[in-house]
Design an enzyme around this catalytic site. Structure first.
Site, PDB file in Angstrom:
ATOM      1  N   GLU A 137     -10.907   0.539  -3.482  1.00  0.00           N
ATOM      2  CA  GLU A 137     -10.117   0.960  -2.321  1.00  0.00           C
ATOM      3  C   GLU A 137      -8.980   1.882  -2.740  1.00  0.00           C
ATOM      4  O   GLU A 137      -8.783   2.143  -3.920  1.00  0.00           O
ATOM      5  CB  GLU A 137      -9.568  -0.258  -1.568  1.00  0.00           C
ATOM      6  CG  GLU A 137      -8.810  -1.229  -2.440  1.00  0.00           C
ATOM      7  CD  GLU A 137      -8.669  -2.622  -1.829  1.00  0.00           C
ATOM      8  OE1 GLU A 137      -9.336  -2.954  -0.844  1.00  0.00           O
ATOM      9  OE2 GLU A 137      -7.863  -3.396  -2.371  1.00  0.00           O
ATOM     10  N   ASP A 151       0.817  -1.216   0.000  1.00  0.00           N
ATOM     11  CA  ASP A 151       0.000   0.000   0.000  1.00  0.00           C
ATOM     12  C   ASP A 151       0.853   1.269   0.000  1.00  0.00           C
ATOM     13  O   ASP A 151       0.678   2.154   0.846  1.00  0.00           O
ATOM     14  CB  ASP A 151      -0.948   0.012   1.216  1.00  0.00           C
ATOM     15  CG  ASP A 151      -1.771  -1.257   1.316  1.00  0.00           C
ATOM     16  OD1 ASP A 151      -2.204  -1.764   0.269  1.00  0.00           O
ATOM     17  OD2 ASP A 151      -1.979  -1.751   2.444  1.00  0.00           O
TER      18      ASP A 151
HETATM   19  C1  6LW Z   1      -5.635  -2.090   2.011  1.00  0.00           C
HETATM   20  C2  6LW Z   1      -6.249  -2.034   0.673  1.00  0.00           C
HETATM   21  C3  6LW Z   1      -5.464  -3.045   0.010  1.00  0.00           C
HETATM   22  O1  6LW Z   1      -6.344  -1.429   2.986  1.00  0.00           O
HETATM   23  O2  6LW Z   1      -5.203  -4.034   0.884  1.00  0.00           O
HETATM   24  O3  6LW Z   1      -4.384  -3.760  -1.859  1.00  0.00           O
HETATM   25  C4  6LW Z   1      -5.592  -3.582   2.152  1.00  0.00           C
HETATM   26  N1  6LW Z   1      -5.044  -2.916  -1.179  1.00  0.00           N
HETATM   27  O4  6LW Z   1      -6.174  -0.836   0.025  1.00  0.00           O
HETATM   28  C5  6LW Z   1      -4.625  -4.050   3.174  1.00  0.00           C
HETATM   29  O5  6LW Z   1      -3.298  -3.785   2.778  1.00  0.00           O
END
Ligand code: 6LW
Length: 514
Positions: A174, A14
């Site tokens: 996300e 991240d």
């Molecule tokens: C994070 C999300 C993600 O909150 O995995 O790959 C989660 N993206 O954005 C945990 O790292």
């Protein structure tokens, strides 16, 4: 110049990036490890040095209730009017918060909590105002990327949170980030989940709160269609403009242990790709929308040379930078020196996964490459009348997935052994009795296999092998990567076991593929 991805290998997921005073700063998630939120600095985007962690005090980072899918999720770093801000979520306690500092090499503030739902928070500053966004549910119960204005001094919401975008159709929207570039607001995010379907998507608008128009060619970056390619799972990215005006994206991806074996053990890593804005105002990323292990760019001068991963020894590493604890440390179990560590058992086992701050006595560094030689000389102690204390090296993924090579104290002498802990199956084997209590423990790491051996009392012992894939994220179902841990466990011990001459070095560079 040519550079290799990942630019930061190992469990550093991240990534978020900002530029300040001619340098670049980057942060990553850290889950249940302490200190939290690794912080890196670079002057060329290719070579990164970890300068510390953002969350260094238990008051900033309560981890009692965290496991490898808990604790600190996706941080964002931003620089605004002389201050650095890092906003993140402690999913195990407290939720969304940010900290700030005037001095990137110094301490950060106590947490300022934002009472807003969601994870993967980000900040955007404009005209003296601060905006907070996350992927969650807005004040009307609508799910997506939600945004509100906040008072940056207190974290208080100044406007209702509203959903401004619901993505491009993939699951698990996300990691939203907002940028204003040439008159457009660009909202970039990831979709598809952080596995093999991961991708980066974006939309743009003339207004900060939308309406956002999807990039017609989404996803702008993904490796999901590259079969038989080591680098997979490209997603969760952030944009930065370099000092010459070029745009780049850092994003996470992982390396499979083999082109045709869909497991990874080194966690989600930091990758770098160029981003190009076109006349129509849309941007593209990577090589035809993919990220490659070998990249060539004329945006960075040939004089920039990518440094290999340095050898790690006690003398060349730092506790609290390279070495991390599981959960908040209890200092009484550690006696740490520059050239050697002493660790005594806290009575908590590596298998412990409770919701108290019970932590095994453990200090670990990340397994950043798949070809490694790992060695340490271990002297196991234990109280005079208590036996079965053990000390050694663990390849630790979660409380349920870890391998050890260790020394256990017996009434007379010690035994060397290897133990594999794979879910409900625990196998201890290759026991060797020695007279003393010291041995040099060795692990040869290869992409598909770990090989365990030891030297004690002028004898060499082979302790067998173990497949790497049972420690992989695909088996463990977690968000971290394998840690190389030095540990002591048994009953609570008054006496410290000793760890000397630690070595972790890369033995072969990875076959790259193209
Ligand atoms: C994070 C999300 C993600 O909150 O995995 O790959 C989660 N993206 O954005 C945990 O790292």
């Amino acid at each position: 110049m040519k550079y290799r991805n990942p630019v930061i290998p190992g469990f550093f997921p991240d990534p978020s990036i900002c530029r300040a005073e001619g340098k670049y700063y980057l942060v990553c998630s850290s889950f249940q490890f302490f200190p939290g939120v690794p912080l890196f600095e670079s002057s060329d985007l290719i070579n990164w040095k970890q300068i510390g962690h953002v969350l260094t005090r238990a008051s900033q980072l309560p981890l009692a209730e965290a496991n490898s899918v808990g604790g600190i999720y996706a941080p964002t770093i931003r620089y605004h009017e002389g201050k650095f801000y890092m906003v993140t979520t402690n999913v195990s306690k407290g939720g969304n918060f940010y900290v700030w500092t005037d001095d990137i090499h110094g301490e950060w503030s106590d947490p300022v909590y934002v009472r807003q739902d969601g994870i993967d928070p980000s900040l955007y500053f404009e005209n003296g105002k601060a905006y907070f966004m996350s992927n969650g549910t807005d004040d009307n119960g609508v799910h997506g990327v939600v945004q509100c204005e906040i008072d940056i001094a207190t974290g208080k919401k100044l406007s209702p949170a509203v959903c401004i975008w619901q993505g491009a159709g993939g699951r698990f929207l996300e990691s939203p980030h907002m940028y204003k570039i040439n008159g457009y607001y660009y909202l970039m995010a990831a979709e598809g989940g952080t596995e093999y379907g991961h991708m980066i998507v974006y939309a743009r608008s003339k207004e900060l709160f939308g309406k956002f128009e999807n990039y017609p060619e989404n996803p702008v970056l993904t490796n999901r269609n590259l079969g038989g390619y080591l680098l997979q799972g490209c997603g969760h990215g952030d944009l930065v403009q370099d000092v010459s005006g070029n745009w780049w994206m850092v994003h996470l991806a992982f390396r499979q242990i083999h082109e045709w074996v869909m497991h990874h053990i080194t966690g989600r890593e930091v990758n770098l790709v160029p981003v190009t804005f076109h006349e129509n105002g849309w941007f593209t990323a990577g090589i035809n929308g993919t990220t490659r292990l070998e990249m060539e760019t004329d945006r960075i001068p040939d004089s920039v040379i990518q440094s290999p991963l340095p050898e790690k020894r006690f003398e060349t590493t730092t506790v609290g930078i390279d070495w991390c604890w599981l959960k908040n440390p209890h200092p009484e179990y550690y006696d740490l020196h520059k050239e050697y560590f002493r660790i005594r058992s806290s009575g908590v086992w590596l298998n412990c996964d409770d919701k108290e701050n019970h932590a095994p006595s453990f200090l670990g560094i990340r397994q950043q490459e798949m070809h490694l030689q790992i060695e340490c000389t271990v002297t196991v102690q234990g109280d005079e009348d208590k036996f079965r204390e053990e000390a050694g090296i663990t390849l630790y993924m979660t409380p349920d997935q870890h391998y050890e090579i260790a020394l256990r104290r017996l009434a007379f002498g010690c035994e060397l052994f290897k133990r594999l802990h794979i879910g409900d199956i625990v196998q201890e084997s290759n026991h060797v009795h020695i007279h003393g209590n010291t041995a040099r423990l060795c692990i040869k790491a290869e992409p598909l296999c770990y090989t365990f051996s030891a030297e004690a009392e002028n004898q060499h012992y082979e302790l067998g092998t173990a497949q790497t894939k049972f420690l992989s994220t695909e088996v463990a179902g977690n968000f971290t990567g394998v840690m190389i841990g030095l540990y002591a466990q048994g009953t609570v011990s008054e006496r410290f076991s000793e760890f000397r001459d630690f070595l972790c070095k890369v033995t072969e560079s990875l076959k790259t593929g193209t």
